[in-house]
Design a protein around this motif. Structure first.
Motif, mmCIF file in Angstrom:
data_model
loop_
_atom_site.group_PDB
_atom_site.id
_atom_site.type_symbol
_atom_site.label_atom_id
_atom_site.label_comp_id
_atom_site.label_asym_id
_atom_site.label_seq_id
_atom_site.Cartn_x
_atom_site.Cartn_y
_atom_site.Cartn_z
ATOM 1 N N GLU A 34 0.828 -1.199 0.000
ATOM 2 C CA GLU A 34 0.000 0.000 0.000
ATOM 3 C C GLU A 34 0.871 1.262 0.000
ATOM 4 O OE1 GLU A 34 -2.655 -0.268 3.298
ATOM 5 O OE2 GLU A 34 -3.889 -1.828 2.374
ATOM 6 N N ALA A 35 1.965 1.211 0.740
ATOM 7 C CA ALA A 35 2.862 2.359 0.789
ATOM 8 C C ALA A 35 3.412 2.671 -0.598
ATOM 9 C CB ALA A 35 4.000 2.088 1.773
ATOM 10 N N ILE A 36 3.800 1.638 -1.324
ATOM 11 C CA ILE A 36 4.315 1.818 -2.685
ATOM 12 C C ILE A 36 3.240 2.430 -3.580
ATOM 13 C CG2 ILE A 36 5.134 0.600 -4.735
ATOM 14 C CD1 ILE A 36 6.371 -1.469 -2.671
ATOM 15 N N MET A 37 2.032 1.911 -3.472
ATOM 16 C CA MET A 37 0.925 2.390 -4.310
ATOM 17 C C MET A 37 0.549 3.833 -3.972
ATOM 18 S SD MET A 37 -1.507 -1.004 -4.348
ATOM 19 C CE MET A 37 -2.824 -0.144 -5.192
ATOM 20 N N ARG A 38 0.721 4.229 -2.701
ATOM 21 C CA ARG A 38 0.293 5.566 -2.278
ATOM 22 C C ARG A 38 1.407 6.610 -2.403
ATOM 23 N NH1 ARG A 38 -3.252 5.566 3.166
ATOM 24 N NH2 ARG A 38 -3.839 7.592 2.268
ATOM 25 N N GLY A 39 2.571 6.187 -2.878
ATOM 26 C CA GLY A 39 3.641 7.146 -3.100
ATOM 27 C C GLY A 39 4.448 7.487 -1.872
ATOM 28 N N VAL A 40 4.535 6.554 -0.930
ATOM 29 C CA VAL A 40 5.362 6.773 0.254
ATOM 30 C C VAL A 40 6.830 6.675 -0.163
ATOM 31 C CG1 VAL A 40 6.036 5.805 2.495
ATOM 32 C CG2 VAL A 40 3.609 5.944 1.864
ATOM 33 N N ILE A 41 7.596 7.744 0.060
ATOM 34 C CA ILE A 41 8.985 7.764 -0.402
ATOM 35 C C ILE A 41 9.984 7.591 0.739
ATOM 36 C CG2 ILE A 41 8.450 9.134 -2.443
ATOM 37 C CD1 ILE A 41 9.534 11.588 -0.965
ATOM 38 N N GLY A 42 9.515 7.378 1.942
ATOM 39 C CA GLY A 42 10.413 7.158 3.066
ATOM 40 C C GLY A 42 9.652 7.205 4.376
ATOM 41 N N ALA A 43 10.395 7.097 5.460
ATOM 42 C CA ALA A 43 9.789 7.063 6.792
ATOM 43 C C ALA A 43 10.360 8.180 7.656
ATOM 44 C CB ALA A 43 10.056 5.710 7.453
ATOM 45 N N PRO A 44 9.446 8.821 8.408
ATOM 46 C CA PRO A 44 8.001 8.595 8.498
ATOM 47 C C PRO A 44 7.242 9.375 7.432
ATOM 48 C CG PRO A 44 8.631 10.277 10.064
ATOM 49 C CD PRO A 44 9.903 9.838 9.397
ATOM 50 N N THR A 45 6.078 8.859 7.065
ATOM 51 C CA THR A 45 5.169 9.544 6.150
ATOM 52 C C THR A 45 3.789 9.591 6.794
ATOM 53 O OG1 THR A 45 6.366 9.002 4.127
ATOM 54 C CG2 THR A 45 4.019 9.424 3.916
ATOM 55 N N TYR A 46 3.150 10.745 6.687
ATOM 56 C CA TYR A 46 1.836 10.955 7.288
ATOM 57 C C TYR A 46 0.850 11.355 6.195
ATOM 58 C CZ TYR A 46 5.502 12.198 10.681
ATOM 59 O OH TYR A 46 6.654 12.235 11.427
ATOM 60 N N PHE A 47 -0.358 10.813 6.259
ATOM 61 C CA PHE A 47 -1.428 11.198 5.337
ATOM 62 C C PHE A 47 -2.551 11.864 6.122
ATOM 63 C CE2 PHE A 47 0.700 8.176 2.631
ATOM 64 C CZ PHE A 47 0.423 8.581 1.337
ATOM 65 N N ILE A 48 -2.892 13.085 5.717
ATOM 66 C CA ILE A 48 -4.025 13.813 6.279
ATOM 67 C C ILE A 48 -5.002 14.079 5.146
ATOM 68 C CG2 ILE A 48 -4.776 15.810 7.628
ATOM 69 C CD1 ILE A 48 -2.614 14.175 9.035
ATOM 70 N N ASP A 49 -6.204 13.518 5.247
ATOM 71 C CA ASP A 49 -7.209 13.693 4.186
ATOM 72 C C ASP A 49 -6.639 13.353 2.813
ATOM 73 O OD1 ASP A 49 -9.116 14.509 6.047
ATOM 74 O OD2 ASP A 49 -8.584 16.626 5.838
ATOM 75 N N GLY A 50 -5.822 12.304 2.760
ATOM 76 C CA GLY A 50 -5.261 11.833 1.502
ATOM 77 C C GLY A 50 -4.020 12.561 1.047
ATOM 78 N N GLU A 51 -3.621 13.633 1.766
ATOM 79 C CA GLU A 51 -2.423 14.387 1.396
ATOM 80 C C GLU A 51 -1.203 13.801 2.092
ATOM 81 O OE1 GLU A 51 -0.822 19.037 1.152
ATOM 82 O OE2 GLU A 51 -2.758 18.563 2.097
ATOM 83 N N ASN A 52 -0.123 13.649 1.322
ATOM 84 C CA ASN A 52 1.086 12.962 1.758
ATOM 85 C C ASN A 52 2.109 13.964 2.296
ATOM 86 O OD1 ASN A 52 3.674 11.786 1.702
ATOM 87 N ND2 ASN A 52 3.214 10.498 -0.054
ATOM 88 N N PHE A 53 2.609 13.702 3.521
ATOM 89 C CA PHE A 53 3.670 14.518 4.112
ATOM 90 C C PHE A 53 4.811 13.584 4.517
ATOM 91 C CE2 PHE A 53 -0.337 16.621 4.825
ATOM 92 C CZ PHE A 53 -0.085 17.952 4.538
ATOM 93 N N TYR A 54 5.972 13.753 3.898
ATOM 94 C CA TYR A 54 7.109 12.879 4.176
ATOM 95 C C TYR A 54 8.120 13.576 5.075
ATOM 96 C CZ TYR A 54 11.756 10.887 3.423
ATOM 97 O OH TYR A 54 13.017 10.405 3.613
ATOM 98 N N GLY A 55 8.460 12.934 6.186
ATOM 99 C CA GLY A 55 9.540 13.395 7.033
ATOM 100 C C GLY A 55 9.069 14.071 8.310
ATOM 101 N N GLN A 56 9.786 13.807 9.407
ATOM 102 C CA GLN A 56 9.440 14.440 10.670
ATOM 103 C C GLN A 56 9.615 15.959 10.595
ATOM 104 O OE1 GLN A 56 11.714 15.934 13.105
ATOM 105 N NE2 GLN A 56 13.362 15.908 11.576
ATOM 106 N N ASP A 57 10.404 16.424 9.659
ATOM 107 C CA ASP A 57 10.581 17.861 9.486
ATOM 108 C C ASP A 57 9.412 18.503 8.744
ATOM 109 O OD1 ASP A 57 11.343 16.415 7.237
ATOM 110 O OD2 ASP A 57 12.873 17.826 6.611
ATOM 111 N N ARG A 58 8.398 17.711 8.408
ATOM 112 C CA ARG A 58 7.180 18.250 7.787
ATOM 113 C C ARG A 58 6.010 18.283 8.778
ATOM 114 N NH1 ARG A 58 10.844 19.097 5.011
ATOM 115 N NH2 ARG A 58 10.997 19.008 2.727
#
Length: 204
Positions: free
Chosen positions: A169-193
Motif C-alpha cells: 500500500e505504501a508503494i501504491m500511495r507514493g510513500v517515499i520514506g519514513a516517516p510519512t503521514y497522510f491527512i485527508d489523503g495528502e502525503n507529508f514525508y519526514g518528521q521535518d514536515r
C-alpha cells in the motif's frame, strides 16, 4: 473520528524524532493515528530508491549527522550508532500491528505510546527491539494485558501478512520514506514536515 495514516519503520531514527510530536498533534486535534509499519528495504527499491544500507557511505553519514542536528535542535536524546540498529523487523513492527488489532477488539493499552516506546528503546536506550523480553516490558508499561498472547499474535502469519500489505500500500500511495503521514489523503514525508501536518490538521 478523523485519522492520520502513519507509515513508518520501527528502525528509523527520523521516525523516532517525530513520534512524540505526532502523538501530541493527534491528541490536540482529536485524530486517530492508524499505524502502518513498513519495511524500507521492501518499499524503497520498488520506487527507485535505496535502502539505507545500500546508500553510499557519504550519504549515510550525512543522514546520520542530519538526524543528530535535529535531535539537538529538538532536545531529544539520540544515539548515533546504536549496537542494535540493524536487526529483524518482524517483532517490533508486528507488535504495533497486533496492539492495533487488540485495540480494535476493545482491549486496554496505549497504542500510540507503545509505538513511541519501541523506537525510543532502540534510538534512545540502544535496546534490542527484536528481543521478546524487551517487547514484553514495553507492552506491560503501556497498559496492554495478556502480553505473551500479544507477542505470539505479532509473529503470526496474519500479522506478518498485514506488514507485507502495508508495504504494498505504501508503494501504491507514493510513500517515499519514513516517516510519512497522510491527512485527508495528502502525503507529508519526514518528521521535518510536522509543521505542515499541523497546518493540515487545522484545516481538516
Amino acid at each position: 473520528m478523523k485519522t492520520i495514516d502513519y507509515y513508518y519503520s520501527t528502525r528509523s531514527n527520523f521516525t523516532y524524532l517525530g513520534a512524540a510530536r505526532l502523538n501530541a498533534l493527534a491528541n490536540r486535534f482529536g485524530h486517530k493515528i492508524v499505524h502502518r509499519p513498513i519495511i524500507l528495504s521492501v518499499t524503497m527499491p520498488a520506487i527507485g530508491g535505496q535502502a539505507f544500507d545500500a546508500r553510499p557511505t557519504m550519504l549515510r553519514n550525512y543522514a546520520m549527522n542530519d538526524a543528530l542536528r535535529w535531535a539537538d535542535y529538538l532536545g531529544i536524546p539520540l544515539q548515533r550508532e546504536p549496537i542494535h540498529h540493524d536487526g529483524p523487523v518482524e517483532l517490533p513492527s508486528g507488535i504495533v500491528i497486533a496492539a492495533q488489532r487488540a485495540k480494535e477488539r476493545g482491549e486496554e493499552g496505549n497504542l500510540d505510546l507503545l509505538s513511541l516506546k519501541v523506537v525510543e528503546a532502540l534510538w534512545r536506550d540502544d535496546r534490542d527491539i527484536a528481543d521478546e523480553a524487551v517487547i514484553f516490558e514495553l507492552c506491560e508499561t503501556t497498559g496492554f494485558r495478556d502480553t505473551r498472547a500479544l507477542i505470539a499474535e505479532a509473529l503470526s502469519p496474519a500479522v506478518q501478512a498485514e506488514l507485507d500489505r502495508n508495504c504494498r500500500e505504501a508503494i501504491m500511495r507514493g510513500v517515499i520514506g519514513a516517516p510519512t503521514y497522510f491527512i485527508d489523503g495528502e502525503n507529508f514525508y519526514g518528521q521535518d514536515r510536522l509543521e505542515f501536518v499541523e497546518r493540515a490538521l487545522i484545516r481538516s
